[in-house]
Design a protein around this motif. Structure first.
Motif, short mmCIF file in Angstrom:
data_model
loop_
_atom_site.label_atom_id
_atom_site.label_comp_id
_atom_site.label_asym_id
_atom_site.label_seq_id
_atom_site.Cartn_x
_atom_site.Cartn_y
_atom_site.Cartn_z
N MET A 1 0.85 -1.17 0.00
CA MET A 1 0.00 0.00 0.00
C MET A 1 0.90 1.24 0.00
O MET A 1 1.80 1.36 0.80
N SER A 2 0.61 2.17 -0.88
CA SER A 2 1.42 3.37 -0.99
C SER A 2 0.77 4.53 -0.25
O SER A 2 -0.44 4.69 -0.26
N ASP A 3 1.63 5.35 0.40
CA ASP A 3 1.10 6.53 1.07
C ASP A 3 1.24 7.77 0.19
O ASP A 3 1.15 8.88 0.66
N GLU A 4 1.46 7.55 -1.12
CA GLU A 4 1.50 8.64 -2.09
C GLU A 4 0.34 8.48 -3.06
O GLU A 4 -0.08 7.37 -3.37
N ARG A 5 -0.15 9.61 -3.53
CA ARG A 5 -1.24 9.58 -4.51
C ARG A 5 -0.78 8.88 -5.78
O ARG A 5 0.28 9.18 -6.32
N GLN A 6 -1.62 7.98 -6.26
CA GLN A 6 -1.40 7.33 -7.54
C GLN A 6 -2.54 7.79 -8.45
O GLN A 6 -3.69 7.39 -8.25
N LEU A 7 -2.22 8.66 -9.41
CA LEU A 7 -3.26 9.23 -10.28
C LEU A 7 -3.85 8.18 -11.20
O LEU A 7 -3.16 7.27 -11.66
N ARG A 8 -5.14 8.33 -11.45
CA ARG A 8 -5.89 7.50 -12.40
C ARG A 8 -6.61 8.44 -13.36
O ARG A 8 -6.78 9.62 -13.06
N ASP A 9 -7.04 7.93 -14.51
CA ASP A 9 -7.73 8.77 -15.49
C ASP A 9 -9.25 8.69 -15.27
O ASP A 9 -9.89 7.70 -15.63
N PHE A 10 -9.80 9.73 -14.67
CA PHE A 10 -11.25 9.80 -14.41
C PHE A 10 -12.04 9.61 -15.71
O PHE A 10 -13.10 9.01 -15.71
N TYR A 11 -11.51 10.11 -16.81
CA TYR A 11 -12.23 10.09 -18.07
C TYR A 11 -12.20 8.73 -18.77
O TYR A 11 -12.80 8.56 -19.82
N ASP A 12 -11.53 7.73 -18.17
CA ASP A 12 -11.62 6.35 -18.65
C ASP A 12 -12.93 5.71 -18.22
O ASP A 12 -13.31 4.66 -18.71
N ARG A 13 -13.63 6.35 -17.29
CA ARG A 13 -14.91 5.82 -16.79
C ARG A 13 -16.02 6.04 -17.82
O ARG A 13 -15.96 6.94 -18.65
N ASP A 14 -17.05 5.23 -17.72
CA ASP A 14 -18.25 5.36 -18.54
C ASP A 14 -18.83 6.77 -18.34
O ASP A 14 -18.86 7.26 -17.20
N PRO A 15 -19.31 7.44 -19.39
CA PRO A 15 -19.85 8.80 -19.25
C PRO A 15 -20.97 8.92 -18.22
O PRO A 15 -21.05 9.92 -17.50
N GLU A 16 -21.84 7.92 -18.10
CA GLU A 16 -22.91 7.97 -17.10
C GLU A 16 -22.33 7.91 -15.69
O GLU A 16 -22.81 8.60 -14.78
N GLU A 17 -21.30 7.10 -15.51
CA GLU A 17 -20.64 6.99 -14.20
C GLU A 17 -19.95 8.31 -13.85
O GLU A 17 -20.04 8.79 -12.73
N GLN A 18 -19.28 8.91 -14.83
CA GLN A 18 -18.64 10.21 -14.62
C GLN A 18 -19.67 11.23 -14.15
O GLN A 18 -19.45 11.94 -13.16
N SER A 19 -20.79 11.29 -14.85
CA SER A 19 -21.83 12.26 -14.52
C SER A 19 -22.35 12.05 -13.11
O SER A 19 -22.53 13.02 -12.35
N ALA A 20 -22.57 10.80 -12.72
CA ALA A 20 -23.06 10.50 -11.37
C ALA A 20 -22.08 10.99 -10.32
O ALA A 20 -22.47 11.61 -9.32
N PHE A 21 -20.79 10.73 -10.53
CA PHE A 21 -19.78 11.15 -9.55
C PHE A 21 -19.66 12.68 -9.48
O PHE A 21 -19.41 13.24 -8.43
N LEU A 22 -19.84 13.34 -10.62
CA LEU A 22 -19.71 14.80 -10.64
C LEU A 22 -20.93 15.50 -10.04
O LEU A 22 -20.82 16.63 -9.57
N GLU A 23 -22.07 14.86 -10.05
CA GLU A 23 -23.30 15.47 -9.52
C GLU A 23 -23.57 15.12 -8.06
O GLU A 23 -24.11 15.93 -7.32
N ASN A 24 -23.24 13.91 -7.63
CA ASN A 24 -23.53 13.43 -6.28
C ASN A 24 -22.39 13.79 -5.34
O ASN A 24 -21.47 13.00 -5.13
#
Length: 74
Positions: A1-24
């Motif tokens: 387990m790393s105690d440093e941020r490991q960046l991921r690409d939010f935009y690899d997610r399904d557009p509906e999933e992105q929208s849900a995370f951005l609104e909720n």
């Protein structure tokens, strides 16, 4: 387990999933739910998954921790 941020690409997610995370969202400064998030950054930290951005109303940082539902039926 790393105690440093490991960046991921939010935009690899399904557009509906992105929208849900951005609104909720929850903003600590506004003390309101679902005001929305802009400028999302997805990352893992200490084995946990987060999306962080800015409240669309006040610009305060908002962070959502994503938790997997292992037992959906209860």
């Amino acid at each position: 387990m790393s105690d440093e941020r490991q960046l991921r690409d939010f935009y690899d997610r399904d557009p509906e999933e992105q929208s849900a995370f951005l609104e909720n969202t929850w903003c600590n400064r506004c003390q309101q739910v679902d005001l929305g998030m802009s400028d999302p950054v997805e990352y893992t930290l200490n084995g946990r998954l987060f999306i962080e951005g800015k409240c669309r109303v006040c610009g305060e940082a908002v962070t959502t921790e994503l938790v997997e539902d292992d037992d959906v039926d209860g």
